[in-house]
Design an enzyme around this catalytic site. Structure first.
Site, short mmCIF file in Angstrom:
data_model
loop_
_atom_site.label_atom_id
_atom_site.label_comp_id
_atom_site.label_asym_id
_atom_site.label_seq_id
_atom_site.Cartn_x
_atom_site.Cartn_y
_atom_site.Cartn_z
N ASP A 102 26.78 39.39 48.48
CA ASP A 102 26.94 38.84 47.13
C ASP A 102 25.56 38.79 46.49
OD1 ASP A 102 29.69 38.39 47.55
OD2 ASP A 102 29.27 36.50 48.56
N ASP B 143 41.19 37.22 48.00
CA ASP B 143 40.36 36.05 48.28
C ASP B 143 41.31 34.92 48.65
OD1 ASP B 143 37.85 37.14 47.79
OD2 ASP B 143 37.96 36.72 45.65
#
Length: 255
Positions: free
Chosen positions: A130, A11
């Site tokens: 997500d 990330d």
């Protein structure tokens, strides 16, 4: 039997690798180029690079950084974050990615999946999703965008099926509830999506021990497990995880 893949996620925020818990309290943990090189040496099967602020900040992918990471790895490399047009997909692939992950932008413009798959092939287009528990949704899970910060009206199961119909060749399924906790993957969600779609599903969020990976690759029916915290912390290496999975009889690529 197809080998189960171990995939590491970087990330990235402001050009640095970052890690949080449930998408919050992110801390800087290093240089993504150096980390990619190290994980490649350890024998990771694939690498995923997410620019976690690109969509929220309304900008495209950082091509220079993608190119520098790609120069360090000779394995499939998937990039997500801020990819909102066919030109973005093209430039990301030209920068060195084999696949692009479409998440927030796909929700805002589902035809991007279709156009991308038509031009570059289904194998290049990954749906990043997500999801978090929400009992008001038919499947029990709601889709979120903008790095988990914005709820949508999409049901996770419906969206997974629709994205595959549009041309997504793979799904990275991230549980917001489990993300960064190292307490295990969300098996119910993963098994539900894996059983419902004909494309590979990569489980993401919650991996903390090799046993967690074994569970999601068997009970969760995932084709691959995405990890971050457990290797970023130095607690495990790719080879130690693969060795543990091999000892449990799971088919993995050993170095």
């Amino acid at each position: 039997m197809l080998k189960k893949r171990i995939i590491i996620c970087l990330d990235v925020k402001n050009g640095r690798t970052t890690k949080g818990v449930k998408f919050k309290n992110n801390v800087d943990i290093g240089d993504p180029v150096q980390m990619a090189a190290e994980y490649y040496k350890q024998g990771v099967d694939e690498l995923v690079f997410y620019d976690i602020m690109a969509s929220a900040n309304g900008r495209g992918p950082i091509l220079d950084l993608i190119s520098r990471v790609a120069s360090q790895v000779f394995i499939p490399f998937c990039v997500g974050g801020g990819i909102g047009t066919v030109d973005d997909i093209r430039s990301t692939i030209l920068a060195g990615a084999e696949k692009v992950s479409l998440n927030s932008q796909a929700v805002k413009n589902p035809s991007l999946i279709q156009e991308g798959a038509k031009i570059f092939g289904n194998q290049c287009i990954v749906l990043g999703m997500d999801a978090a528990k929400d009992e008001s949704m038919p499947s029990g899970y709601r889709v979120f965008i903008n790095g988990g910060r914005k709820a949508t009206e999409l049901d996770a199961l419906d969206w997974a099926k629709k994205a595959v119909e549009l041309g997504a060749g793979e799904i990275v399924l991230n549980s917001i509830d489990a993300d960064g906790t190292k307490n295990g993957y969300e098996l119910t969600l993963t098994e539900m999506i894996s059983s419902a779609v004909p494309v590979p599903v990569i489980a993401s969020g919650g991996g903390g021990t090799p046993e967690h990976l074994a569970q999601v690759l068997t009970k969760g029916r995932a084709d691959a497990a995405l990890i971050a915290s457990m290797v970023h912390s130095g607690e495990y290496t790719v080879s130690s995880i693969k060795k543990a999975l091999d000892e449990q009889g799971l088919p993995v690529r050993l170095s």
